[in-house]
Write a protein that holds these residues in place. Structure first.
Motif, PDB file in Angstrom:
ATOM      1  N   HIS A  60       0.677  -1.330  -0.004  1.00  0.00           N
ATOM      2  CA  HIS A  60      -0.142   0.123   0.132  1.00  0.00           C
ATOM      3  C   HIS A  60       1.125   1.337  -0.037  1.00  0.00           C
ATOM      4  O   HIS A  60       2.201   1.036   0.438  1.00  0.00           O
ATOM      5  CB  HIS A  60      -1.017   0.121   1.118  1.00  0.00           C
ATOM      6  CG  HIS A  60      -1.982  -1.003   1.278  1.00  0.00           C
ATOM      7  ND1 HIS A  60      -1.985  -2.030   1.549  1.00  0.00           N
ATOM      8  CD2 HIS A  60      -3.318  -1.037   0.492  1.00  0.00           C
ATOM      9  CE1 HIS A  60      -3.097  -2.878   1.504  1.00  0.00           C
ATOM     10  NE2 HIS A  60      -3.953  -2.171   0.715  1.00  0.00           N
ATOM     11  N   PHE A  61       0.307   2.179  -0.382  1.00  0.00           N
ATOM     12  CA  PHE A  61       1.128   3.465  -0.464  1.00  0.00           C
ATOM     13  C   PHE A  61       0.259   4.842   0.091  1.00  0.00           C
ATOM     14  O   PHE A  61      -0.845   4.936   0.232  1.00  0.00           O
ATOM     15  CB  PHE A  61       1.112   3.980  -2.126  1.00  0.00           C
ATOM     16  CG  PHE A  61       2.318   2.745  -2.910  1.00  0.00           C
ATOM     17  CD1 PHE A  61       3.574   2.887  -2.964  1.00  0.00           C
ATOM     18  CD2 PHE A  61       1.303   1.638  -3.240  1.00  0.00           C
ATOM     19  CE1 PHE A  61       4.149   1.806  -3.366  1.00  0.00           C
ATOM     20  CE2 PHE A  61       2.200   0.814  -3.661  1.00  0.00           C
ATOM     21  CZ  PHE A  61       3.742   0.831  -4.035  1.00  0.00           C
ATOM     22  N   VAL A 106       7.636  -1.783  -7.123  1.00  0.00           N
ATOM     23  CA  VAL A 106       7.562  -3.177  -6.443  1.00  0.00           C
ATOM     24  C   VAL A 106       8.412  -3.989  -7.295  1.00  0.00           C
ATOM     25  O   VAL A 106       9.068  -5.071  -6.892  1.00  0.00           O
ATOM     26  CB  VAL A 106       5.998  -3.474  -6.514  1.00  0.00           C
ATOM     27  CG1 VAL A 106       5.987  -5.096  -5.964  1.00  0.00           C
ATOM     28  CG2 VAL A 106       5.320  -2.757  -5.637  1.00  0.00           C
ATOM     29  N   ARG A 107       8.165  -3.872  -8.591  1.00  0.00           N
ATOM     30  CA  ARG A 107       9.107  -4.841  -9.572  1.00  0.00           C
ATOM     31  C   ARG A 107      10.527  -4.600  -9.611  1.00  0.00           C
ATOM     32  O   ARG A 107      11.234  -5.545  -9.400  1.00  0.00           O
ATOM     33  CB  ARG A 107       8.616  -4.310 -11.080  1.00  0.00           C
ATOM     34  CG  ARG A 107       9.529  -5.113 -12.200  1.00  0.00           C
ATOM     35  CD  ARG A 107       9.800  -4.503 -13.416  1.00  0.00           C
ATOM     36  NE  ARG A 107      10.663  -3.226 -13.197  1.00  0.00           N
ATOM     37  CZ  ARG A 107      10.244  -2.001 -13.823  1.00  0.00           C
ATOM     38  NH1 ARG A 107       9.651  -2.162 -14.908  1.00  0.00           N
ATOM     39  NH2 ARG A 107      10.851  -1.030 -13.609  1.00  0.00           N
ATOM     40  N   LEU A 156       7.774   2.698  -1.776  1.00  0.00           N
ATOM     41  CA  LEU A 156       7.594   1.203  -1.183  1.00  0.00           C
ATOM     42  C   LEU A 156       7.810   1.323   0.373  1.00  0.00           C
ATOM     43  O   LEU A 156       8.925   1.861   0.754  1.00  0.00           O
ATOM     44  CB  LEU A 156       8.562   0.135  -1.783  1.00  0.00           C
ATOM     45  CG  LEU A 156       8.110  -1.286  -1.595  1.00  0.00           C
ATOM     46  CD1 LEU A 156       6.675  -1.878  -1.960  1.00  0.00           C
ATOM     47  CD2 LEU A 156       9.178  -2.193  -2.080  1.00  0.00           C
ATOM     48  N   ARG A 157       7.130   1.075   1.248  1.00  0.00           N
ATOM     49  CA  ARG A 157       7.062   1.060   2.632  1.00  0.00           C
ATOM     50  C   ARG A 157       7.794  -0.305   3.073  1.00  0.00           C
ATOM     51  O   ARG A 157       7.868  -1.269   2.476  1.00  0.00           O
ATOM     52  CB  ARG A 157       5.754   0.830   3.135  1.00  0.00           C
ATOM     53  CG  ARG A 157       4.955   2.092   2.856  1.00  0.00           C
ATOM     54  CD  ARG A 157       3.528   2.022   3.616  1.00  0.00           C
ATOM     55  NE  ARG A 157       2.657   0.880   3.489  1.00  0.00           N
ATOM     56  CZ  ARG A 157       1.592   0.750   3.994  1.00  0.00           C
ATOM     57  NH1 ARG A 157       1.080   1.737   4.469  1.00  0.00           N
ATOM     58  NH2 ARG A 157       0.872  -0.476   3.942  1.00  0.00           N
ATOM     59  N   ARG A 206      -5.126   2.405  -2.786  1.00  0.00           N
ATOM     60  CA  ARG A 206      -3.705   2.732  -3.261  1.00  0.00           C
ATOM     61  C   ARG A 206      -2.679   1.572  -2.981  1.00  0.00           C
ATOM     62  O   ARG A 206      -2.049   1.572  -1.984  1.00  0.00           O
ATOM     63  CB  ARG A 206      -3.248   4.046  -2.495  1.00  0.00           C
ATOM     64  CG  ARG A 206      -4.113   5.241  -2.631  1.00  0.00           C
ATOM     65  CD  ARG A 206      -3.355   6.219  -2.078  1.00  0.00           C
ATOM     66  NE  ARG A 206      -3.229   6.358  -0.631  1.00  0.00           N
ATOM     67  CZ  ARG A 206      -4.315   6.616   0.229  1.00  0.00           C
ATOM     68  NH1 ARG A 206      -5.342   7.618  -0.092  1.00  0.00           N
ATOM     69  NH2 ARG A 206      -3.913   6.559   1.387  1.00  0.00           N
ATOM     70  N   ARG A 207      -2.631   0.720  -3.970  1.00  0.00           N
ATOM     71  CA  ARG A 207      -1.949  -0.759  -3.732  1.00  0.00           C
ATOM     72  C   ARG A 207      -1.572  -1.247  -5.021  1.00  0.00           C
ATOM     73  O   ARG A 207      -1.489  -0.649  -6.137  1.00  0.00           O
ATOM     74  CB  ARG A 207      -3.059  -1.690  -3.268  1.00  0.00           C
ATOM     75  CG  ARG A 207      -3.869  -2.057  -4.555  1.00  0.00           C
ATOM     76  CD  ARG A 207      -5.247  -2.830  -3.974  1.00  0.00           C
ATOM     77  NE  ARG A 207      -5.957  -3.386  -4.916  1.00  0.00           N
ATOM     78  CZ  ARG A 207      -6.866  -2.679  -5.891  1.00  0.00           C
ATOM     79  NH1 ARG A 207      -7.059  -1.369  -5.696  1.00  0.00           N
ATOM     80  NH2 ARG A 207      -7.553  -3.291  -6.723  1.00  0.00           N
ATOM     81  N   VAL A 208      -0.593  -2.252  -4.643  1.00  0.00           N
ATOM     82  CA  VAL A 208      -0.009  -3.372  -5.897  1.00  0.00           C
ATOM     83  C   VAL A 208      -0.426  -4.567  -5.641  1.00  0.00           C
ATOM     84  O   VAL A 208      -0.367  -4.960  -4.550  1.00  0.00           O
ATOM     85  CB  VAL A 208       1.440  -2.805  -5.998  1.00  0.00           C
ATOM     86  CG1 VAL A 208       2.223  -4.007  -7.009  1.00  0.00           C
ATOM     87  CG2 VAL A 208       1.903  -1.589  -6.519  1.00  0.00           C
ATOM     88  N   SER A 209      -0.868  -5.198  -6.737  1.00  0.00           N
ATOM     89  CA  SER A 209      -1.226  -6.661  -6.623  1.00  0.00           C
ATOM     90  C   SER A 209      -0.127  -7.552  -7.466  1.00  0.00           C
ATOM     91  O   SER A 209       0.074  -6.865  -8.408  1.00  0.00           O
ATOM     92  CB  SER A 209      -2.578  -6.840  -6.663  1.00  0.00           C
ATOM     93  OG  SER A 209      -3.406  -6.281  -5.912  1.00  0.00           O
TER      94      SER A 209
END
Length: 224
Positions: A81-82, A139-140, A89-90, A179-182
């Motif tokens: 999440h952001f 994330v990548r 990236l947290r 606000r996310r990445v999957s």
């Protein structure tokens, strides 16, 4: 009907046409053999997906990550999440990504993974599309630094698309779930039978650079 089943039926039809193209008919033995091979391939693919799903469920039990199998693919939702209008990236999200990279790089080196970026609904669609890409890129790049091959990873942004929001229309503190990445494992590939004790460095496969900071071009209106 699963996507791989539809592919199997299409492949079978094409094979039947190919076999009958020259002689005007299909030999029963050839047709039965083709059916048997398609069924075996389908079963093997499902076993690979089931095995990977089980590994992830066991490994990610300690995290608040939703894992679902769908249409021959695996979705690991809400891995990161952001903050509002940010693509950093947290630290608290990195352990799960470390575990994901470890599983994939050691056991499923042929896997193909799509990294999906999302925003909340604040701001313009164009800006949010770019912001979603920046989050996916972050994330990548981390997964590559954790041991995965850059060739395995593809990024896509859905921006503020309303049909992909967890909480429709929510922004600010309430909109963090949007606000996310999957991560979506599109293809697992055969599981490695003898994983090396150490993953060798791969200097010839550097991480792709993230999208440059767009801060100087940020519009006055707040973004997701």
């Amino acid at each position: 009907m699963h996507s791989y089943q539809r592919i199997a039926y299409v492949s079978l039809t094409a094979l039947a046409v190919a076999l009958s193209g020259c002689n005007g008919y299909v030999k029963k033995a050839d047709f039965d053999s083709a059916i048997g091979q398609i069924k075996a391939d389908q079963q093997k693919q499902q076993q690979e997906i089931d095995g990977l799903t089980q590994q992830m469920q066991q490994k990610f039990a300690q995290y608040d990550a939703k894992i679902a199998e769908m249409n021959g693919r695996i979705r690991v939702d809400t891995v990161s999440h952001f903050a509002f209008n940010d693509s950093t990236l947290r630290d608290q999200d990195k352990p799960l990504l470390d575990d994901f990279a470890k599983i994939m790089s050691k056991n499923y080196p042929q896997a193909v993974v799509t990294v999906e970026g999302f925003t909340d609904s604040a701001g313009g669609a164009g800006y949010n599309m770019k912001l979603g890409h920046k989050r996916a890129d972050a994330v990548r790049d981390y997964l590559v630094s954790a041991g995965m091959s850059a060739d395995q990873l593809h990024t896509v942004s859905y921006g503020k698309a309303s049909n992909r929001q967890v909480l429709k229309g929510k922004t600010g503190d309430d909109g963090e779930p949007n606000r996310r990445v999957s991560l979506v494992v599109d293809f697992a590939g055969a599981q490695s039978q003898a994983a090396p004790t150490q993953t060798p460095a791969q200097p010839d496969q550097p991480a792709q650079p993230a999208v440059p900071n767009q801060g100087s071009q940020m519009p006055a209106a707040p973004q997701g």
